[in-house]
Design an enzyme around this catalytic site. Structure first.
Site, PDB file in Angstrom:
ATOM      1  CG  ASP A   1      -1.945   1.078   1.278  1.00  0.00           C
ATOM      2  OD1 ASP A   1      -2.884   1.124   0.476  1.00  0.00           O
ATOM      3  OD2 ASP A   1      -1.755   1.954   2.154  1.00  0.00           O
TER       4      ASP A   1
ATOM      5  CG  HIS B   1      -5.811  -2.806  -0.132  1.00  0.00           C
ATOM      6  ND1 HIS B   1      -4.973  -2.379  -1.148  1.00  0.00           N
ATOM      7  CD2 HIS B   1      -5.471  -2.075   0.960  1.00  0.00           C
ATOM      8  CE1 HIS B   1      -4.178  -1.426  -0.693  1.00  0.00           C
ATOM      9  NE2 HIS B   1      -4.454  -1.226   0.583  1.00  0.00           N
TER      10      HIS B   1
END
Length: 324
Positions: free
Chosen positions: A102, A303
């Protein structure tokens, strides 16, 4: 958590950095994203250390037990990349392999571009290499927020988002982690909920999917530990990273057209929403990363891939790290 893991602190780049360490060998520095901490790598630390690496998972600037400066501009990309360089040297090392997820992936990219002498091998999770855009982020925000809120734009107002998240830290973390996970995509009601893009007139925290039961990959004790990290640090520091997107663009005109030339692996969940947000960059990944040695999309993963599918991520990282 393993009793063999050592908690340490390094003073570098004007702040105190907290990290967790295990193993001996070549240094592998694990860099988390938002809203996480060193703990997001809990499944990878021991296997990587057992394979012959010195594994260090850090609390990045603004998170957990690492210092959280008050000034927004303390969180621009050059400072964040400087934290990685400084930590490597504070650990008595000259170089490191970087692994970022991320926002951690984005900082890894800056650090690798600026200090290829220190960082000679990198792994990017979730966020592919993002070459410097011709348009500043503020312009793109204007386009993206005509009809709906876009979370990165929503974060720009100081104090707003962090006040919302801190009303109920445990619920906020569960909502963000679950909403962006692969699991949420298999629930008919939850898959229609998005905090990335949501209706104007509503709060971000009104647009979090909250599961009736915790997902298998996020047991109560893990969520409780992560909640404690944010009870300690608050959300302001981590959100300040987003408030520097325009500043990062202004600081880096010299990176126009830069390619990421280190041996690199990319790993993401096939259901990660970031792949849609960065579809052009992902499509051009091989062209912009000439030494891309792996591009892996993990089935049913979302994610937070190193937490959702830890065995698959660990296996891919070990394969990459052991390549000569």
């Amino acid at each position: 958590m393993s009793m063999d893991w050592k908690h340490g602190y390094a003073f570098t780049n004007g702040i105190r950095v907290h990290y967790v360490e295990a193993g001996t060998g070549p240094l592998v520095l694990l860099c988390h994203g938002w809203p996480e901490s060193w703990f997001s790598w809990r499944h990878q630390i021991a296997p990587l250390a057992a394979a012959g690496f010195r594994v260090v998972a850090m609390d990045q600037r603004g998170y957990g037990e690492t210092d959280a400066p008050l000034a927004i501009d303390a969180y621009h990309a050059l400072n964040l990349a400087g934290d990685l360089v400084g930590l490597v040297h504070a650990l008595g090392e000259e170089e490191a392999i970087l692994v970022g997820h991320d926002w951690g992936s984005m900082v890894v990219q800056y650090a690798a571009l600026l200090r290829p002498d220190v960082f000679k091998k990198i792994a990017l999770l979730s966020v592919p290499y993002l070459p410097r855009n011709k348009l500043r982020p503020a312009v793109r925000f204007e386009v993206a927020t005509q009809d709906h809120h876009f979370y990165q734009h929503y974060f720009q107002e100081p104090g707003k988002a962090e006040r919302e998240f801190e009303l109920d830290i445990r619920r906020s973390l569960l909502g963000v982690l679950y909403s962006a996970s692969g699991d949420a995509q298999f629930d008919e009601a939850h898959r229609r909920i998005s905090f990335a893009r949501f209706a104007k007139g509503t709060r971000l925290i009104d647009n979090l999917a909250i599961p009736a039961t915790l997902p298998d990959w996020l047991p109560a004790e893990d969520l409780d530990y992560l909640t404690g990290r944010f009870e300690l640090s608050g959300f302001r520091g981590g959100i300040n990273w987003y408030r520097n997107l325009d500043r990062n663009w202004e600081l880096t005109p010299f990176l126009d057209g830069a390619k990421l030339r280190q041996p690199t692996v990319f790993i993401a969940g096939e259901l990660d929403g970031v792949l849609k947000m960065t579809k052009d960059e992902y499509a051009n990944l091989a062209a912009n990363v000439p030494n891309l040695v792996g591009n892996h999309l993990i089935p049913r993963g979302g994610h937070f891939i190193q937490q959702e599918k830890p065995e698959a991520v660990t296996e891919l990282l070990l394969s990459f790290l052991n390549k000569r």
